[in-house]
Motif scaffolding. Structure first.
Motif, PDB file in Angstrom:
ATOM      1  N   GLY A   1     106.853  -6.249 -30.253  1.00 24.29           N
ATOM      2  CA  GLY A   1     107.371  -5.032 -30.887  1.00 24.29           C
ATOM      3  C   GLY A   1     106.298  -4.297 -31.661  1.00 24.29           C
ATOM      4  N   TYR A   2     105.517  -5.050 -32.427  1.00 23.74           N
ATOM      5  CA  TYR A   2     104.446  -4.448 -33.232  1.00 23.74           C
ATOM      6  C   TYR A   2     103.361  -3.849 -32.345  1.00 23.74           C
ATOM      7  CZ  TYR A   2     100.219  -4.336 -36.088  1.00 23.74           C
ATOM      8  OH  TYR A   2      99.053  -3.955 -36.688  1.00 23.74           O
ATOM      9  N   LEU A   3     102.904  -4.618 -31.352  1.00 20.54           N
ATOM     10  CA  LEU A   3     101.813  -4.151 -30.505  1.00 20.54           C
ATOM     11  C   LEU A   3     102.232  -3.013 -29.584  1.00 20.54           C
ATOM     12  CD1 LEU A   3     100.162  -7.562 -29.595  1.00 20.54           C
ATOM     13  CD2 LEU A   3      99.298  -5.834 -31.167  1.00 20.54           C
ATOM     14  N   SER A   4     103.504  -2.965 -29.210  1.00 17.89           N
ATOM     15  CA  SER A   4     103.950  -1.858 -28.362  1.00 17.89           C
ATOM     16  C   SER A   4     103.890  -0.538 -29.123  1.00 17.89           C
ATOM     17  CB  SER A   4     105.356  -2.112 -27.828  1.00 17.89           C
ATOM     18  OG  SER A   4     106.287  -2.133 -28.889  1.00 17.89           O
ATOM     19  N   VAL A   5     104.168  -0.579 -30.410  1.00 17.73           N
ATOM     20  CA  VAL A   5     104.060   0.638 -31.227  1.00 17.73           C
ATOM     21  C   VAL A   5     102.599   1.041 -31.369  1.00 17.73           C
ATOM     22  CG1 VAL A   5     104.424   1.592 -33.537  1.00 17.73           C
ATOM     23  CG2 VAL A   5     106.198   0.203 -32.469  1.00 17.73           C
ATOM     24  N   CYS A   6     101.721   0.061 -31.592  1.00 14.21           N
ATOM     25  CA  CYS A   6     100.293   0.337 -31.784  1.00 14.21           C
ATOM     26  C   CYS A   6      99.642   0.855 -30.508  1.00 14.21           C
ATOM     27  CB  CYS A   6      99.565  -0.915 -32.241  1.00 14.21           C
ATOM     28  SG  CYS A   6     100.092  -1.524 -33.835  1.00 14.21           S
ATOM     29  N   SER A   7      99.999   0.270 -29.378  1.00 15.65           N
ATOM     30  CA  SER A   7      99.344   0.635 -28.118  1.00 15.65           C
ATOM     31  C   SER A   7     100.086   1.714 -27.351  1.00 15.65           C
ATOM     32  CB  SER A   7      99.210  -0.596 -27.235  1.00 15.65           C
ATOM     33  OG  SER A   7     100.496  -1.070 -26.849  1.00 15.65           O
TER      34      SER A   7
ATOM     35  N   THR B   1      91.863  -7.872 -18.519  1.00  7.31           N
ATOM     36  CA  THR B   1      93.051  -8.522 -17.974  1.00  7.31           C
ATOM     37  C   THR B   1      94.209  -8.509 -18.959  1.00  7.31           C
ATOM     38  OG1 THR B   1      91.542 -10.016 -16.826  1.00  7.31           O
ATOM     39  CG2 THR B   1      93.868 -10.604 -16.829  1.00  7.31           C
ATOM     40  N   TYR B   2      93.906  -8.719 -20.229  1.00  8.94           N
ATOM     41  CA  TYR B   2      94.936  -8.805 -21.280  1.00  8.94           C
ATOM     42  C   TYR B   2      94.634  -7.802 -22.401  1.00  8.94           C
ATOM     43  CZ  TYR B   2      95.346 -13.285 -18.892  1.00  8.94           C
ATOM     44  OH  TYR B   2      95.463 -14.260 -17.945  1.00  8.94           O
ATOM     45  N   PRO B   3      94.843  -6.519 -22.145  1.00  5.80           N
ATOM     46  CA  PRO B   3      94.473  -5.517 -23.151  1.00  5.80           C
ATOM     47  C   PRO B   3      95.276  -5.615 -24.454  1.00  5.80           C
ATOM     48  CG  PRO B   3      95.654  -4.487 -21.330  1.00  5.80           C
ATOM     49  CD  PRO B   3      95.394  -5.903 -20.943  1.00  5.80           C
ATOM     50  N   SER B   4      96.549  -5.946 -24.360  1.00  6.20           N
ATOM     51  CA  SER B   4      97.361  -6.060 -25.574  1.00  6.20           C
ATOM     52  C   SER B   4      96.921  -7.232 -26.436  1.00  6.20           C
ATOM     53  CB  SER B   4      98.841  -6.221 -25.222  1.00  6.20           C
ATOM     54  OG  SER B   4      99.300  -5.109 -24.508  1.00  6.20           O
ATOM     55  N   VAL B   5      96.554  -8.313 -25.795  1.00  3.22           N
ATOM     56  CA  VAL B   5      96.099  -9.498 -26.525  1.00  3.22           C
ATOM     57  C   VAL B   5      94.748  -9.223 -27.169  1.00  3.22           C
ATOM     58  CG1 VAL B   5      95.531 -11.936 -26.340  1.00  3.22           C
ATOM     59  CG2 VAL B   5      97.386 -10.995 -24.974  1.00  3.22           C
TER      60      VAL B   5
END
Length: 156
Positions: free
Chosen positions: A28-34, A79-83
């Motif tokens: 939830g947090y990272l979806s808002v940031c990205s 490969t894992y941009p959100s991470v």
């Protein structure tokens, strides 16, 4: 965020319940940031957890600290941009509020009852000098430079 990059979490997690909770909170947090969909971020986090588990199990490298796992995430940024974004945010997050508290203390020392009409810019400059100044600062030279800027009545 630290739990996602803690090797002990991977070693001691028998089932996925620990990571399910971590992923649900972080997605939830990272979806808002990205500005990505939460489901995409969640899938990205799950994939990284699987990858990290296999790396920890199969690879001969020792990932013994959070910083090692953060470096692993940053190396796999494509490969894992959100991470990788979570790892970068973890690296720059402050560990404590000590610096903030020091700043407030400096403001209280500088802005007294006698100096209550200081302009905001002047107060900011004085706080910056007070915090960032080293002990080798030559106050006499600074005073001479200040006095030479314009004609002043200097009482000595």
């Amino acid at each position: 965020m630290t739990q996602l990059f803690d090797p002990l979490t991977y070693i001691h997690s028998v089932d996925g319940d620990v990571f399910t909770d971590i992923i649900s909170r972080l997605s939830g947090y990272l979806s808002v940031c990205s500005k990505c969909k939460e489901s995409e971020v969640s899938d990205n986090l799950r994939s990284f957890v699987s990858y990290a588990k296999t790396v920890l199990d199969q690879n001969g490298k020792v990932y013994g600290s959070v910083s090692d796992m953060v470096q692993l995430a940053i190396r796999c940024k494509s490969t894992y941009p959100s991470v990788a974004m979570a790892a970068e945010r973890l690296l720059v997050s402050p560990v404590s509020t000590v610096d903030c508290e020091r700043g407030f203390s400096r403001v209280n020392i500088i802005k007294t009852d006698l100096r209550n009409k200081l302009a905001e810019e002047t107060l900011n400059n004085l706080v910056r000098i007070s915090i960032d100044c080293n002990d080798n600062f030559c106050y006499d030279d600074a005073f001479k430079k200040w006095a030479a800027v314009k004609e002043r009545r200097i009482l000595m």
